[in-house]
Design an enzyme around this catalytic site. Structure first.
Site, PDB file in Angstrom:
ATOM      1  N   TYR A   1      36.184  21.205  23.516  1.00 34.53           N
ATOM      2  CA  TYR A   1      37.347  20.544  24.108  1.00 34.53           C
ATOM      3  C   TYR A   1      36.960  19.828  25.397  1.00 34.53           C
ATOM      4  O   TYR A   1      37.299  18.661  25.588  1.00 34.53           O
ATOM      5  CB  TYR A   1      38.441  21.589  24.376  1.00 34.53           C
ATOM      6  CG  TYR A   1      39.719  21.009  24.931  1.00 34.53           C
ATOM      7  CD1 TYR A   1      40.613  20.336  24.100  1.00 34.53           C
ATOM      8  CD2 TYR A   1      40.043  21.143  26.276  1.00 34.53           C
ATOM      9  CE1 TYR A   1      41.804  19.811  24.602  1.00 34.53           C
ATOM     10  CE2 TYR A   1      41.227  20.622  26.783  1.00 34.53           C
ATOM     11  CZ  TYR A   1      42.104  19.959  25.948  1.00 34.53           C
ATOM     12  OH  TYR A   1      43.267  19.433  26.442  1.00 34.53           O
TER      13      TYR A   1
ATOM     14  N   SER B   1      42.469  15.231  29.959  1.00 33.74           N
ATOM     15  CA  SER B   1      42.722  16.572  30.492  1.00 33.74           C
ATOM     16  C   SER B   1      41.884  16.759  31.736  1.00 33.74           C
ATOM     17  O   SER B   1      40.825  16.130  31.883  1.00 33.74           O
ATOM     18  CB  SER B   1      42.344  17.640  29.454  1.00 33.74           C
ATOM     19  OG  SER B   1      42.363  18.937  30.015  1.00 33.74           O
TER      20      SER B   1
END
Length: 258
Positions: free
Chosen positions: A165, A148
């Site tokens: 995350y 990501s």
């Protein structure tokens, strides 16, 4: 060799974790369109069944298996079963992921562990299993990690904090580099895709909270579309990327160019 043949995946088997919906299913469509047989794993059987039917409508052969990457003890047996029932895995797409939004000072430990266990520990274990069983004995393979842009940069303070995350995806970025260097002379390439904001079930809350800010700070002023990852996923899974390894490539509408 004609250029089209470099992208041809006929006869290849691709395992895609978290493949029942979202980005994983989009990647399955791309690899299947170019000839791969796909294996999808996810936690929910009903979503896997829907994905299999959807791919069948597109003429793509898919096999589905329920699996939870946070259940570490089940991973090796699951891979062994897939190989026994479907065949040797040529392409591994580590797409399954989890997230959690909370200020760091209030972030629950169990939520931190959930994110790290799925995004990093489970990814490590399934990669290890596929390497041992399939890729290293044959001296060939493609590993594509779905990281990501959150692993390449910090979080916009106007957005919901997602420290677990971001940390896990940053780990996956360097996991890609380290594993690529180790596998470089063994016929196995390792690269990652770093998506920006794409509408999926996992990003639904984040986009609902901050879509205006996201669009304002994305040079292309849009979210990712359903076809925007497919070309790169195909490239990194095929012989067209045979001299690429250890790369973390952002698909983000220009966010990381700022």
């Amino acid at each position: 060799m004609p250029l089209k043949e470099l992208f041809d995946l006929s006869g290849k088997i691709a395992l895609i974790t978290g493949g029942s919906r979202g980005l994983g299913l989009q990647i399955a469509e791309a690899l299947g369109e170019y000839g791969a047989t796909v294996i999808l794993t996810a936690r929910k059987q009903n979503e896997l069944d829907e994905a299999k039917a959807h791919l069948a409508d597109l003429g793509i052969t898919a096999h589905v298996y329920t699996n939870d990457l946070s259940d570490f003890g089940s991973i090796d047996a699951a891979v062994e079963r897939m190989v026994s029932e479907v065949g040797q895995i040529d392409i591994l797409v580590n797409n399954a992921g989890a997230t959690w939004g909370a200020p760091t000072a209030e972030h629950p430990l169990d939520a931190w562990l959930k994110v790290i266990n799925v995004n990093l520990n489970g990814t490590f274990l399934i990669t290890q299993s596929v390497l041992k069983r399939c890729m290293l004995p044959r001296g060939a393979g493609r590993i594509v990690n779905v990281a990501s842009v959150a692993g390449l940069k910090g979080n916009d303070p106007r957005m919901t904090p997602t420290v677990a995350y971001n940390t896990s995806k940053g780990g996956l970025v360097n996991f890609t580099r380290a594993l690529a260097a180790e596998m470089a002379d063994k016929g196995v390439t390792v690269n990652s895709i770093c998506p920006g904001y794409f509408p999926t079930k996992m990003t639904k809350g984040t986009i609902a909270y901050g879509e205006q800010s996201i669009l304002e700070n994305t040079p292309m002023h849009r979210l990712g579309g359903e076809h925007d990852l497919k070309g790169l996923a195909l490239l990194l899974s095929s012989d067209a990327s045979a001299f690429m390894t250890g790369q973390n490539i952002a698909v983000d509408g220009g966010v990381t160019a700022l």
